[in-house]
Design a protein around this motif. Sequence first.
Motif, short mmCIF file in Angstrom:
data_model
loop_
_atom_site.label_atom_id
_atom_site.label_comp_id
_atom_site.label_asym_id
_atom_site.label_seq_id
_atom_site.Cartn_x
_atom_site.Cartn_y
_atom_site.Cartn_z
N LEU A 1 1.40 -1.33 -0.01
CA LEU A 1 -0.28 0.04 -0.11
C LEU A 1 0.80 1.02 -0.06
O LEU A 1 1.89 1.24 0.72
N GLY A 2 0.29 2.29 -0.76
CA GLY A 2 1.42 3.21 -1.10
C GLY A 2 2.79 3.21 -1.73
O GLY A 2 3.16 4.28 -1.85
N SER A 3 3.32 1.81 -2.34
CA SER A 3 4.64 1.46 -3.03
C SER A 3 4.01 0.87 -4.18
O SER A 3 4.99 -0.32 -4.24
N GLU A 4 2.86 0.62 -4.48
CA GLU A 4 2.64 -0.77 -5.64
C GLU A 4 3.53 -1.15 -6.14
O GLU A 4 3.92 0.01 -7.34
N PRO A 5 3.56 -2.17 -7.20
CA PRO A 5 5.20 -2.04 -8.11
C PRO A 5 3.98 -2.42 -9.08
O PRO A 5 2.88 -2.50 -9.37
N SER A 6 4.72 -1.45 -10.01
CA SER A 6 3.01 -1.46 -11.61
C SER A 6 4.23 -1.90 -12.49
O SER A 6 5.20 -1.39 -12.47
N ARG A 7 3.61 -1.87 -13.86
CA ARG A 7 4.36 -2.32 -15.20
C ARG A 7 3.59 -1.16 -16.21
O ARG A 7 2.19 -1.58 -15.96
N GLY A 8 3.88 -1.18 -17.20
CA GLY A 8 3.01 -0.77 -18.47
C GLY A 8 3.05 0.81 -18.11
O GLY A 8 4.45 0.87 -17.88
N TRP A 9 2.66 1.17 -19.59
CA TRP A 9 3.26 2.53 -19.68
C TRP A 9 1.00 3.52 -20.08
O TRP A 9 0.33 2.97 -20.20
N GLY A 10 1.26 4.69 -19.46
CA GLY A 10 0.30 5.34 -20.09
C GLY A 10 -0.98 4.81 -19.14
O GLY A 10 -0.72 4.83 -18.13
N PRO A 11 -2.06 5.16 -19.74
CA PRO A 11 -3.11 4.67 -19.09
C PRO A 11 -2.97 3.36 -19.01
O PRO A 11 -4.54 3.07 -18.50
N PHE A 12 -2.32 2.87 -19.48
CA PHE A 12 -3.05 1.06 -19.03
C PHE A 12 -1.45 0.73 -18.15
O PHE A 12 -0.96 -0.38 -17.75
N ARG A 13 -0.86 1.73 -17.38
CA ARG A 13 -0.08 0.88 -16.04
C ARG A 13 -0.77 0.88 -14.95
O ARG A 13 -2.25 1.38 -14.47
N ARG A 14 -0.58 -0.36 -14.87
CA ARG A 14 -1.64 -0.80 -13.94
C ARG A 14 -0.69 -1.84 -12.28
O ARG A 14 0.87 -1.95 -12.55
N PHE A 15 -1.10 -1.68 -11.26
CA PHE A 15 -0.84 -2.27 -10.09
C PHE A 15 -0.15 -4.35 -10.57
O PHE A 15 -1.53 -4.94 -11.25
#
Lengths: 348, 289
Positions: free
Chosen positions: B128-142
């Motif tokens: 929580l608060g430091s979620e790893p994400s992948r993808g870019w722009g509007p497709f950035r996801r947790f």
Amino acid sequence: MTVKTAGPGADERLASTGLARRLLIRPELGAVVGAVVVFAFFAGQSETFRSVDGVANWLDPASTLGIMAVAIALLMIGGEFDLSAGVLTGTTGLITVILATRYGFSIWTAMLVALAVALLVGFLNGLIVVRTTLPSFIVTLGTFLMLQGINLGVTKALTGTVQVSGLRRAEGYEQARAVLAGTFSLGGADFRVAILWWLGVTALATWVLMRTRPGNWIFAVGGDDRAARAVGVPAERTKIALFMTTAGAAWLVGSILALRFTSVQANAGLGQEFVYIIAAVIGGCLLTGGYGSAIGAAVGALIFGMADKGIVFLGWDADWFRFFLGAMLLLATLANRLVRRYAEEVRH
Amino acid sequence: MTGTGEPPAGADRTPSGAGAGPGADGAVPLLETRGCGKTFGGVIALRDVSTRVRAGEVTCVLGDNGAGKSTLIKILAGVHPPDSGEYLVDGAPAAFTSPRDALDRGIATVYQDLAMIPLMSVWRNFFLGSEPSRGWGPFRRFDVAEARRTVRRELRSMGIDIRDVDQPVGTLSGGERQSVAIARAVYFGARVLILDEPTSALGVKQAGVVLRYIAQARDRGLGVVFITHNPHHAYPVGDRFLLLNRGGSMGEYGKAEVTRQELISLMAGGAELEQLAHELSREEPPVKP
């Protein structure tokens, strides 16, 4: 149960309760079971209800309600309410119709202005709530009454009546209607395009909630605002965005209804705000926030649609719909309470 | 910063490094307070408290209710600046304006009640608060799969046996919750771990579990500040003991300088009561055959 050195035998036993638990604490489970029961009830007694035409018929009210219920569900998971959402559907519709019919705006421009106004209302709702930490119930009750006054006052001042009409003549009407309020054929029946919007909004909301960082923040600010802030969640931005999302949904629904009927009553949307909340609660949202699902809220709206039309198909008095609403709400709240206690139970 | 990188195999009860003793003076302490004081209105909450927190050491802050423990950790955690005295981080004066500043310097605080959000799953809480994400722009996801995998791996490496990272944190026991919060702080690169009464609400077994993770964190080279009012919890895991009473320091002792009995008798009335309870509970089983 909490002994760390549990043997392999104990682990197997825990694994099976874990599976049962995971199924039980799905927030939308209650709504899905409810929907199946309601469908079986009406479909068993009414030929029309289970025909393709009948399905198209009861999906129609479910769709516009569903779009709002999903947005309200996100807001409720984030720990807030919005009582102004129902009247805001009327406000946005009125703005679109007034600008397009009396001031020569094209329908798209009129809708854009209405969207800007809606987002502003949502932003202000959110800003007041996060800055004052007043209950959103009271803050949005204030906006609700103000919007209701504006809707009536402005409409009367401009037209001398309590409705504005004539949207059919506006520039771009056919095009906008096809996109938002048209129909499509499927299996020999005409379905409303709004149903697709409803499915789209539900899918998008579910994706945001389950698979994005803001989704995680929504659960957190609703579950425990202070704890969320302590780990660096932008709680204020999250909540304001949720209020603006609700307002955006109100604009979408307001536009769909205005395009369909080509006129808007000054009291449009009045009383709907509670129906949205009820659908979200039936869908598994807790009134205390931090828990719920967008799919659940969509299914909650589906139950409403089925009951709304089903009662008519059975030839009952429509007054029974209210009774049904109350009963569903009570059942859902009781079920949610059990689920929450189960989920929050501390095991020593 | 001394050689605490490699935890001694097996023996996790022995204090690592030189403890409070003579040898440790060379390294710069991670945290140091020099004569720190804090007043709220007319109330002196803390006066003239000096202590040091070193890497690979557990500094226990002991005191009864109202002794100033909470005020001291709030200063260390960056919630309040001290009114008097100095607060040094890595030997340089710290000017924290918020807990976030302290966190950015690797000082993580695990509060007893603010640790976790009960209705959210273990892995959602962990990131929580430091979620790893992948993808870019509007497709950035947790990156949910990565988050689950990481949590499972981290908890296992700390020896924390959580059956299912998908279960809501509310279903964990108090000890498990504290353990996950400690693992989270360690994972996010904490150099100093401040634990606010992590064992106070726990049963004997649960407290033992949390103490084991404190030792784990210590063996990984973290400086640990362990706030407690229970000398029985502090003594086995602590390297230094700072005793507070009514806002003032009653002295700081290295493990070599004090016995468990002395530590207990140094504490105020409440502690004597605990000692009594402890003695009484020992009489139940047959003493010696």
